[in-house]
Write a protein that holds these residues in place. Structure first.
Motif, short mmCIF file in Angstrom:
data_model
loop_
_atom_site.label_atom_id
_atom_site.label_comp_id
_atom_site.label_asym_id
_atom_site.label_seq_id
_atom_site.Cartn_x
_atom_site.Cartn_y
_atom_site.Cartn_z
N GLY A 135 -0.74 -12.03 -14.87
CA GLY A 135 0.54 -12.63 -14.50
C GLY A 135 1.46 -11.74 -13.67
N TYR A 136 0.98 -10.58 -13.25
CA TYR A 136 1.81 -9.74 -12.38
C TYR A 136 2.07 -10.47 -11.07
CZ TYR A 136 1.04 -5.74 -15.47
OH TYR A 136 1.02 -4.91 -16.55
N LYS A 137 3.24 -10.20 -10.48
CA LYS A 137 3.60 -10.93 -9.26
C LYS A 137 3.40 -10.09 -8.01
CE LYS A 137 5.10 -14.76 -11.22
NZ LYS A 137 4.01 -14.87 -12.20
N LYS A 138 3.18 -8.79 -8.21
CA LYS A 138 3.02 -7.89 -7.06
C LYS A 138 2.08 -6.76 -7.44
CE LYS A 138 6.98 -7.89 -4.03
NZ LYS A 138 8.31 -7.37 -3.77
N LEU A 193 0.81 -1.22 0.00
CA LEU A 193 0.00 0.00 0.00
C LEU A 193 0.84 1.28 0.00
CD1 LEU A 193 -2.78 -1.00 2.56
CD2 LEU A 193 -2.68 -1.39 0.10
N ASN A 194 0.25 2.34 -0.56
CA ASN A 194 0.84 3.68 -0.53
C ASN A 194 2.25 3.74 -1.10
OD1 ASN A 194 -1.52 4.29 0.87
ND2 ASN A 194 -0.53 3.90 2.84
N LYS A 195 2.49 2.96 -2.13
CA LYS A 195 3.83 2.92 -2.71
C LYS A 195 3.73 2.75 -4.22
CE LYS A 195 7.83 1.35 -0.18
NZ LYS A 195 8.35 0.19 0.53
N LYS A 196 4.73 3.34 -4.90
CA LYS A 196 4.80 3.23 -6.35
C LYS A 196 5.69 2.05 -6.72
CE LYS A 196 5.67 6.51 -9.76
NZ LYS A 196 5.96 7.84 -10.27
N PRO A 197 5.35 1.31 -7.77
CA PRO A 197 6.25 0.21 -8.16
C PRO A 197 7.53 0.75 -8.79
CG PRO A 197 4.46 0.41 -9.74
CD PRO A 197 4.19 1.43 -8.67
N LYS A 198 8.58 -0.06 -8.70
CA LYS A 198 9.86 0.33 -9.29
C LYS A 198 9.97 -0.19 -10.72
CE LYS A 198 13.17 1.02 -5.58
NZ LYS A 198 13.45 0.12 -4.44
N TYR A 199 9.36 -1.33 -10.97
CA TYR A 199 9.54 -1.99 -12.27
C TYR A 199 8.22 -2.12 -13.00
CZ TYR A 199 13.65 -3.18 -9.59
OH TYR A 199 14.77 -3.12 -8.80
N SER A 200 8.30 -2.22 -14.31
CA SER A 200 7.07 -2.24 -15.11
C SER A 200 6.38 -3.61 -15.07
CB SER A 200 7.35 -1.84 -16.55
OG SER A 200 8.24 -2.78 -17.11
N LYS A 253 -4.51 12.21 -12.34
CA LYS A 253 -3.11 12.62 -12.48
C LYS A 253 -2.19 11.48 -12.95
CE LYS A 253 -1.45 11.82 -7.83
NZ LYS A 253 -1.05 12.31 -6.54
N PHE A 254 -2.74 10.26 -13.06
CA PHE A 254 -1.89 9.13 -13.44
C PHE A 254 -1.88 8.89 -14.94
CE2 PHE A 254 -2.94 8.56 -9.03
CZ PHE A 254 -1.71 8.23 -8.48
N ARG A 255 -0.72 8.50 -15.45
CA ARG A 255 -0.60 8.21 -16.88
C ARG A 255 -1.29 6.90 -17.22
NH1 ARG A 255 5.30 7.89 -17.33
NH2 ARG A 255 5.35 8.41 -15.12
N ASN A 256 -1.37 6.60 -18.51
CA ASN A 256 -2.00 5.35 -18.94
C ASN A 256 -0.97 4.25 -19.18
OD1 ASN A 256 -4.70 6.12 -18.90
ND2 ASN A 256 -4.51 7.12 -20.90
N ASN A 257 0.01 4.14 -18.28
CA ASN A 257 1.01 3.08 -18.45
C ASN A 257 0.36 1.71 -18.46
OD1 ASN A 257 2.79 5.12 -18.34
ND2 ASN A 257 3.86 4.45 -16.48
N LYS A 258 1.02 0.77 -19.14
CA LYS A 258 0.45 -0.57 -19.28
C LYS A 258 0.21 -1.24 -17.92
CE LYS A 258 1.55 -4.65 -21.56
NZ LYS A 258 2.79 -5.36 -21.82
N ASN A 259 1.12 -0.97 -16.99
CA ASN A 259 0.99 -1.64 -15.69
C ASN A 259 0.19 -0.81 -14.67
OD1 ASN A 259 3.11 0.23 -15.65
ND2 ASN A 259 4.07 -0.74 -13.90
#
Ligand code: AMP
Ligand code: MG
Length: 315
Positions: free
Chosen positions: A288-291, A237-244, A254-260
């Motif tokens: 298939g995302y792991k997190k 929670l309350n955290k941005k992922p580091k990897y796609s 305010k969020f982009r339309n990134n694939k993930n």
């Protein structure tokens, strides 16, 4: 009409008849409600109720909500009070569950109440549940139609994913309108919210002052089990992922339309976000995302219920 998933049916008079027959025999069916899909059985039948716990692998200590079509039926099983009538008039039928004292003459299976002297009751609004309730002469014990501790199903396919062919009838009523569970309010003493849900704290607190004490000695709503609503992969929670290759649940424009990136509501609408929450968690898992990482969701109004589910999903 049967489709590819041979136990999923769309609703019509023939299916209603089949469903009624099943329920009368003490068998279970999965049906839509306005909150989430439920696994329903005769609340007066020990066989049916025991089977609900077995199929869901639900802890025996976690009592079930009993669903009625009207007040006069519910009166056979619980004792009403002033606060109940007040709330009933405003919110029922709808996504509000009341904890009330059990009527001495009640025929509810003690397995459904985990042998408590109280009962959780609800009057669902969904058209399909209502027509089923009208065609049987007992109330329905009905938790969500998923394996215990996993994410609640909001469509017939979600139910299939959870229970496969363990039940013979899954009725397809489209996407659950609300998509998050009912609010549970304990009315056996000073009114107290046991589980936040679609009806918000403010909706209720403006009618009477709610008990805010965290009285641990009282029986807590076991739906407050710490780990619950889990998508089966870690939720942070309350955290941005580091990897796609990590999914990010976001909220607002305010969020982009990134694939993930998976936006619960671009309009920052909490109702829309609640309706999308479980659907989104399932989708992410399937891709298939792991997190899953989750941005901060406003902790007011319906946001309280959303954050409650996210917090438990992250345990
Ligand atoms: P669900 O898991 O969606 O079926 O949630 C049912 C909720 O109602 C759970 O939080 C249960 O603990 C709660 N509940 C059912 N019966 C009672 C009861 N008699 N007293 C307190 N909570 C109850
Ligand atoms: Mg549930």
């Amino acid at each position: 009409m049967k489709n590819f998933y041979s136990n999923i049916y769309s609703f019509n008079t023939k299916v209603l008849k089949k469903t009624t027959k099943y329920l009368n025999q003490g068998n279970l069916v999965a049906i839509p409600t306005e909150t989430v899909y439920g696994l329903a059985g005769n609340a007066y039948s020990q066989k049916a109720v025991k089977n609900i716990f077995k199929i869901k692998k639900r802890p025996k200590k976690n009592p079930l909500i009993i669903h009625y079509r009207n007040i006069s039926d519910a009166k056979k099983d619980v004792v009403f009070n002033k606060n109940f009538y007040k709330l009933y008039k405003i919110f029922c039928p709808g996504p509000l569950t009341f904890i009330l004292r059990q009527n001495k003459k009640s025929k509810i299976s003690p397995f459904a109440t985990s042998s408590l002297k109280t009962v959780a009751i609800r009057f669902p609004k969904n058209r399909i549940v209502r027509s089923i309730l009208k065609s049987i002469n007992f109330p329905l014990a009905m938790p969500s139609a998923n394996l215990s501790s996993s994410v609640s199903p909001v469509s017939a396919l979600d139910v299939f994913e959870e229970l496969k062919k363990k039940i013979d009838i899954i009725i397809d009523g489209g996407s659950a309108k609300i998509g998050i569970e009912s609010t549970v309010i304990d009315l056996t003493g000073k009114p107290r919210i046991l589980r936040p849900g679609f009806i918000t704290f403010n909706d209720l607190n403006r009618l009477f002052k709610l008990d805010l004490s965290n009285n641990k000695s009282k029986i807590k709503s076991p739906g407050m089990l710490k780990k619950h609503y889990s998508p089966g992969i870690p939720v942070i929670l309350n955290k941005k992922p580091k990897y796609s290759d990590q999914a990010y649940i976001v909220f607002g424009k305010k969020f982009r339309n990134n694939k993930n990136y998976f936006n619960l509501s671009k309009k920052a609408n909490l109702k829309e976000a609640a309706a999308n929450l479980y659907k989104t968690m399932r989708k992410i898992k399937k891709k298939g995302y792991k997190k899953i990482f989750v941005t901060k969701i406003p902790n007011k109004g319906l946001g309280l219920a959303i954050n409650d589910r996210l917090k438990r999903a992250s345990k």
